[in-house]
Design a protein around this motif. Structure first.
Motif, PDB file in Angstrom:
ATOM      1  N   ILE A   1     -25.675  25.931  31.437  1.00 42.79           N
ATOM      2  CA  ILE A   1     -24.957  24.683  31.156  1.00 42.79           C
ATOM      3  C   ILE A   1     -25.747  23.443  31.575  1.00 42.79           C
ATOM      4  N   GLY A   2     -26.401  23.447  32.712  1.00 49.26           N
ATOM      5  CA  GLY A   2     -27.146  22.272  33.158  1.00 49.26           C
ATOM      6  C   GLY A   2     -28.183  21.829  32.146  1.00 49.26           C
TER       7      GLY A   2
ATOM      8  N   SER B   1     -26.665  21.192  28.546  1.00 48.73           N
ATOM      9  CA  SER B   1     -25.957  19.908  28.457  1.00 48.73           C
ATOM     10  C   SER B   1     -26.918  18.763  28.199  1.00 48.73           C
ATOM     11  N   GLU B   2     -28.080  18.801  28.830  1.00 49.50           N
ATOM     12  CA  GLU B   2     -29.080  17.758  28.613  1.00 49.50           C
ATOM     13  C   GLU B   2     -29.573  17.774  27.166  1.00 49.50           C
TER      14      GLU B   2
ATOM     15  N   ASP C   1     -26.762  16.508  24.937  1.00 39.43           N
ATOM     16  CA  ASP C   1     -26.645  15.054  25.063  1.00 39.43           C
ATOM     17  C   ASP C   1     -27.716  14.371  24.211  1.00 39.43           C
TER      18      ASP C   1
ATOM     19  N   LEU D   1     -23.288  12.919  29.689  1.00 38.96           N
ATOM     20  CA  LEU D   1     -23.711  14.218  30.194  1.00 38.96           C
ATOM     21  C   LEU D   1     -22.562  15.038  30.789  1.00 38.96           C
ATOM     22  N   PRO D   2     -21.670  14.433  31.613  1.00 39.05           N
ATOM     23  CA  PRO D   2     -20.552  15.234  32.140  1.00 39.05           C
ATOM     24  C   PRO D   2     -19.656  15.803  31.033  1.00 39.05           C
TER      25      PRO D   2
ATOM     26  N   GLY E   1     -21.357  18.729  29.300  1.00 39.97           N
ATOM     27  CA  GLY E   1     -21.246  19.948  30.100  1.00 39.97           C
ATOM     28  C   GLY E   1     -19.877  20.583  29.997  1.00 39.97           C
ATOM     29  N   GLN E   2     -18.846  19.763  30.045  1.00 42.59           N
ATOM     30  CA  GLN E   2     -17.469  20.265  29.943  1.00 42.59           C
ATOM     31  C   GLN E   2     -17.222  20.874  28.565  1.00 42.59           C
TER      32      GLN E   2
ATOM     33  N   THR F   1     -19.127  24.179  28.281  1.00 42.48           N
ATOM     34  CA  THR F   1     -18.477  25.174  29.147  1.00 42.48           C
ATOM     35  C   THR F   1     -17.238  25.739  28.462  1.00 42.48           C
TER      36      THR F   1
END
Length: 146
Positions: free
Chosen positions: A10-11, A14-15, A18, A30-31, A34-35, A38
């Motif tokens: 995910i880290g 996510s990048e 984005d 970014l948050p 990730g959500q 996930t």
């Protein structure tokens, strides 16, 4: 190397996601990326495959399940394909597309649908070179609830 994404990705994923959204003129978040990813993995809402090189993720493809009533089979929507700029031209897009095609065959799907922006010159050259055909028999319409 192409493999299925996991929650441990995910880290980095996510990048990449984005960056993909920014490419399509969306604000960086970014948050939320990730959500969103996930939830897709935990709920099994989509299939996400990642391209990994030297221990880091460099690209991904995300497919969503659809169904064709007339064909009475599953379809896959290739909604997202992205390779970071520094790793383009190294064959990762091809490998991700081939993985998507393999999954469609394994799930006995009738095909893969996708759309890309008219201004996406790279995508509009890439997809036909891997067997995707422009579908001009119907008009696609969209209703949005913004």
């Amino acid at each position: 190397m192409i493999r299925k994404a996991t929650l441990q990705d995910i880290g980095q994923l996510s990048e990449l996601f984005d960056q993909y959204r920014i490419f399509y003129h969306k604000d960086s978040d970014l948050p939320a990326a990730g959500q969103f990813l996930t939830e897709r993995i935990e709920n099994r809402d989509s299939e996400i495959f990642v391209a990994e090189s030297e221990g880091k993720l460099v690209g991904f493809v995300q497919l969503y399940p659809l169904f064709s009533s007339t064909r009475m089979k599953r379809y896959w929507l290739l909604n997202d394909l992205f390779v970071q700029k520094s790793d383009r031209g190294k064959g990762f897009s091809k490998e991700l597309i081939e993985k998507a095609k393999d999954m469609a065959k394994l799930t006995d799907a009738c095909g893969i649908l996708l759309e890309t922006g008219k201004s996406n010159d790279i995508g509009n050259k890439l997809y036909p070179s891997y067997g995707f055909e422009m579908y001009d028999e119907v008009n696609f319409y969209e209703w949005t609830n913004n």
